[in-house]
Scaffold this motif. Sequence first.
Motif, PDB file in Angstrom:
ATOM      1  N   SER A   1       0.834  -1.202   0.000  1.00 20.70           N
ATOM      2  CA  SER A   1       0.000   0.000   0.000  1.00 20.70           C
ATOM      3  C   SER A   1       0.872   1.257   0.000  1.00 20.70           C
ATOM      4  N   GLY A   2       2.183   1.062   0.047  1.00 21.07           N
ATOM      5  CA  GLY A   2       3.100   2.191   0.017  1.00 21.07           C
ATOM      6  C   GLY A   2       3.461   2.703   1.394  1.00 21.07           C
ATOM      7  N   GLN A   3       2.969   2.030   2.444  1.00 22.32           N
ATOM      8  CA  GLN A   3       3.271   2.461   3.806  1.00 22.32           C
ATOM      9  C   GLN A   3       4.639   1.941   4.249  1.00 22.32           C
ATOM     10  N   VAL A   4       5.331   2.776   5.023  1.00 21.63           N
ATOM     11  CA  VAL A   4       6.627   2.367   5.564  1.00 21.63           C
ATOM     12  C   VAL A   4       6.397   1.386   6.708  1.00 21.63           C
ATOM     13  N   VAL A   5       6.981   0.207   6.587  1.00 21.90           N
ATOM     14  CA  VAL A   5       6.872  -0.824   7.626  1.00 21.90           C
ATOM     15  C   VAL A   5       7.963  -0.623   8.671  1.00 21.90           C
ATOM     16  N   GLU A   6       9.142  -0.270   8.193  1.00 19.38           N
ATOM     17  CA  GLU A   6      10.287  -0.095   9.086  1.00 19.38           C
ATOM     18  C   GLU A   6      11.318   0.741   8.331  1.00 19.38           C
ATOM     19  N   SER A   7      12.048   1.568   9.072  1.00 21.61           N
ATOM     20  CA  SER A   7      13.087   2.349   8.394  1.00 21.61           C
ATOM     21  C   SER A   7      14.246   2.623   9.331  1.00 21.61           C
ATOM     22  N   TRP A   8      15.399   2.916   8.736  1.00 16.86           N
ATOM     23  CA  TRP A   8      16.621   3.252   9.461  1.00 16.86           C
ATOM     24  C   TRP A   8      17.233   4.461   8.775  1.00 16.86           C
ATOM     25  N   GLY A   9      17.746   5.389   9.562  1.00 17.75           N
ATOM     26  CA  GLY A   9      18.310   6.601   8.966  1.00 17.75           C
ATOM     27  C   GLY A   9      17.195   7.497   8.475  1.00 17.75           C
TER      28      GLY A   9
ATOM     29  N   ALA B   1       8.071   1.597  -4.721  1.00 17.56           N
ATOM     30  CA  ALA B   1       8.007   1.046  -6.077  1.00 17.56           C
ATOM     31  C   ALA B   1       8.290  -0.447  -6.064  1.00 17.56           C
ATOM     32  N   MET B   2       9.235  -0.863  -5.225  1.00 21.15           N
ATOM     33  CA  MET B   2       9.582  -2.288  -5.167  1.00 21.15           C
ATOM     34  C   MET B   2       8.449  -3.093  -4.526  1.00 21.15           C
ATOM     35  N   ALA B   3       7.785  -2.500  -3.538  1.00 21.60           N
ATOM     36  CA  ALA B   3       6.636  -3.183  -2.932  1.00 21.60           C
ATOM     37  C   ALA B   3       5.517  -3.354  -3.958  1.00 21.60           C
ATOM     38  N   LYS B   4       5.320  -2.348  -4.792  1.00 23.39           N
ATOM     39  CA  LYS B   4       4.280  -2.444  -5.819  1.00 23.39           C
ATOM     40  C   LYS B   4       4.659  -3.482  -6.879  1.00 23.39           C
TER      41      LYS B   4
ATOM     42  N   GLN C   1       6.077 -11.982   0.764  1.00 24.98           N
ATOM     43  CA  GLN C   1       5.849 -11.099   1.909  1.00 24.98           C
ATOM     44  C   GLN C   1       5.098  -9.827   1.510  1.00 24.98           C
ATOM     45  N   LYS C   2       4.939  -9.641   0.190  1.00 28.63           N
ATOM     46  CA  LYS C   2       4.303  -8.415  -0.332  1.00 28.63           C
ATOM     47  C   LYS C   2       5.016  -7.159   0.174  1.00 28.63           C
ATOM     48  N   LEU C   3       6.355  -7.196   0.144  1.00 36.11           N
ATOM     49  CA  LEU C   3       7.169  -6.088   0.645  1.00 36.11           C
ATOM     50  C   LEU C   3       8.191  -5.642  -0.400  1.00 36.11           C
ATOM     51  N   GLY C   4       8.578  -4.399  -0.276  1.00 31.49           N
ATOM     52  CA  GLY C   4       9.678  -3.862  -1.060  1.00 31.49           C
ATOM     53  C   GLY C   4      10.703  -3.241  -0.135  1.00 31.49           C
ATOM     54  N   ILE C   5      11.975  -3.362  -0.481  1.00 28.49           N
ATOM     55  CA  ILE C   5      13.062  -2.818   0.341  1.00 28.49           C
ATOM     56  C   ILE C   5      13.953  -1.961  -0.548  1.00 28.49           C
ATOM     57  N   ALA C   6      14.428  -0.846   0.009  1.00 28.00           N
ATOM     58  CA  ALA C   6      15.443  -0.036  -0.667  1.00 28.00           C
ATOM     59  C   ALA C   6      16.424   0.476   0.370  1.00 28.00           C
ATOM     60  N   LEU C   7      17.693   0.503   0.015  1.00 26.46           N
ATOM     61  CA  LEU C   7      18.706   1.035   0.930  1.00 26.46           C
ATOM     62  C   LEU C   7      19.822   1.708   0.159  1.00 26.46           C
ATOM     63  N   LYS C   8      20.456   2.653   0.831  1.00 27.87           N
ATOM     64  CA  LYS C   8      21.596   3.383   0.268  1.00 27.87           C
ATOM     65  C   LYS C   8      22.651   3.535   1.354  1.00 27.87           C
ATOM     66  N   VAL C   9      23.853   3.074   1.079  1.00 32.50           N
ATOM     67  CA  VAL C   9      24.970   3.293   1.988  1.00 32.50           C
ATOM     68  C   VAL C   9      25.553   4.665   1.662  1.00 32.50           C
ATOM     69  N   ALA C  10      25.677   5.494   2.686  1.00 32.00           N
ATOM     70  CA  ALA C  10      25.978   6.917   2.470  1.00 32.00           C
ATOM     71  C   ALA C  10      27.287   7.157   1.740  1.00 32.00           C
ATOM     72  N   ASP C  11      28.277   6.294   1.987  1.00 28.86           N
ATOM     73  CA  ASP C  11      29.596   6.518   1.390  1.00 28.86           C
ATOM     74  C   ASP C  11      29.780   5.820   0.051  1.00 28.86           C
ATOM     75  N   GLY C  12      28.760   5.081  -0.397  1.00 34.46           N
ATOM     76  CA  GLY C  12      28.867   4.404  -1.687  1.00 34.46           C
ATOM     77  C   GLY C  12      29.611   3.082  -1.644  1.00 34.46           C
TER      78      GLY C  12
END
Lengths: 330, 330
Positions: B30-38, B201-204, B267-278
């Motif tokens: 549904s586009g809702q945040v389930v959990e987040s860090w940072g 987008a990944m969850a969709k 799981q009907k979930l999407g995940i995205a992450l970015k490491v700050a330093d690349g």
Amino acid sequence: MTQPIPMLEIWRGDLLESQHLGHAVVCDSSGQVVESWGDDEKVIYPRSSCKMLQALPLIESGAADAFGLSTEQLALACASHQGAAIHTDRVDAWLSDLGLTEAAFCCGPQEPNDIPARDALIRAGEAPGRRHNNCSGKHSGFLTLAKHLGAGPDYVNIDLPVQRAVKAAFEEMVEENSPGYGIDGCSAPNHACTVTGLARAMAKMAAPSGGGTRSAACERLVSAMGAHPDLVAGEGRACTELMRAMDGKVAIKTGAEAVFVAILPEQKLGIALKVADGGTRAAEAAIAALLVKYGALNAEHPMALKFMHGPIRNWDGLKTGHMKIAAGFA
Amino acid sequence: MTQPIPMLEIWRGDLLESQHLGHAVVCDSSGQVVESWGDDEKVIYPRSSCKMLQALPLIESGAADAFGLSTEQLALACASHQGAAIHTDRVDAWLSDLGLTEAAFCCGPQEPNDIPARDALIRAGEAPGRRHNNCSGKHSGFLTLAKHLGAGPDYVNIDLPVQRAVKAAFEEMVEENSPGYGIDGCSAPNHACTVTGLARAMAKMAAPSGGGTRSAACERLVSAMGAHPDLVAGEGRACTELMRAMDGKVAIKTGAEAVFVAILPEQKLGIALKVADGGTRAAEAAIAALLVKYGALNAEHPMALKFMHGPIRNWDGLKTGHMKIAAGFA
């Protein structure tokens, strides 16, 4: 504990894409901190940035003179080379002088980062050897010291004479009791110290005091590095290109996981820095920025611009971004 | 603005040598945040992690069916491959079907990261081509779409039909108006979005709703990636090895500068992450940790252990350190 501070920004288009944090210290030859960023007491592994310290016993023991080592060999003892022919040919000759082959090396085989050397191996169907390891010059120095001391073939054991001498020289130079050691990429012990301790050691190499054996050894190593920047790393590499840009008047040295040090004899200063995430591009940019700040490197030199600002180009040569030294650093 | 949080620790011996920080978001369909860090609103370039979004118009336009594209070709359109023969052979055949050669590609030449392919080129004295570029599958898809639309040979211009369609699909999926774009490593535009937008987008894609063309296109791309993990990256690479470890039930994709996404249909979930330093090693570890946490990856699988914990070995194969997921993350 002070947190690491922003050092380098990576921009793509108009967006800050990535950022590197780190710690840096500038010391004078009395060991006093002149300027610092982040945590000046941060404990790090110097990795290959301390090869000049590891090479001190080679000279101080009398081994270098007993074996008639050239300035080229002293530069190689401090090098993280990229396995080009100019490096491996000299390592081969050194081994031959010692009556040894690369089988005597404790460092593992490593594919050369030098493209012509890499491609020549592939075309010949030959596997990379231990002589191609970026640390094979340091290990040639260790083997020379071992032979001079009449020590055994295992020269990386921390309890045996070669590494006992290395540890003593390291701790004397950083003026700290190392809290521990790790095994480096080349299988030799690498002693932890603070960023300040490492900067202090580099300042003492820049302006050795008291004369005597230690002072002479420091001067010979710094002079050898400045005379042979191509042997310390290789074409295109930050150590080589920036030392050339400073006409060999400053010795600089990188270490794995984004450590960088500089020895500035004219300014009588030493610099040490560590990028927290281990990102090499940031360590290169940060050392260039500090060399500019302390008057050793011309800010407009093409290599200063390259390592500090880029541009970042893509596979088709298009400019896609740039680097920027973070506000508040250097 | 929330700061990035510690994600991965790099240990050598008993000392924490380096550390990576980052941002991560898990969204439901549904586009809702389930959990987040940072910072879940951190604006990033998805880079290659959004290739599935960039491939949507290829299917939705009818181009994929008009040209009879196989699931292998759809997987390649989403790939950052390493230029192995299994990749370039299929790219060559695709180009041939289009009546084109690699000269039609806007992506620049890139040396294969696949060692046998790299060595074969060197032995043959051949320079790497545009077909070896890790994005050549995506560009084959762009060329197919351009042909189907009767658009010109320039398919990376942001104002022309192919990239207009790509931008529209991207913004619909992330549910944001992109604040800007950068030029990617392959010369195509790459639209910025928030980490949450990318996870959404990944969850969709994981659980498309509403049926219709968009839903079918999402399902076909996710299914193609799961069916051909070897085409999405290559042997030894995190995308390929972790998708294999999950029996192709989950689609995952890396992007340059340490972006990683995952599509979890069960799981009907999407995940995205970015490491700050690349730092890529941290993005790989972090996505593995989140896949374990959300029940998609067995924590004891050898590939989960490898990408999350190491060990770190040196040139001689000695264990010198390990990696550790930071406390408080995943």
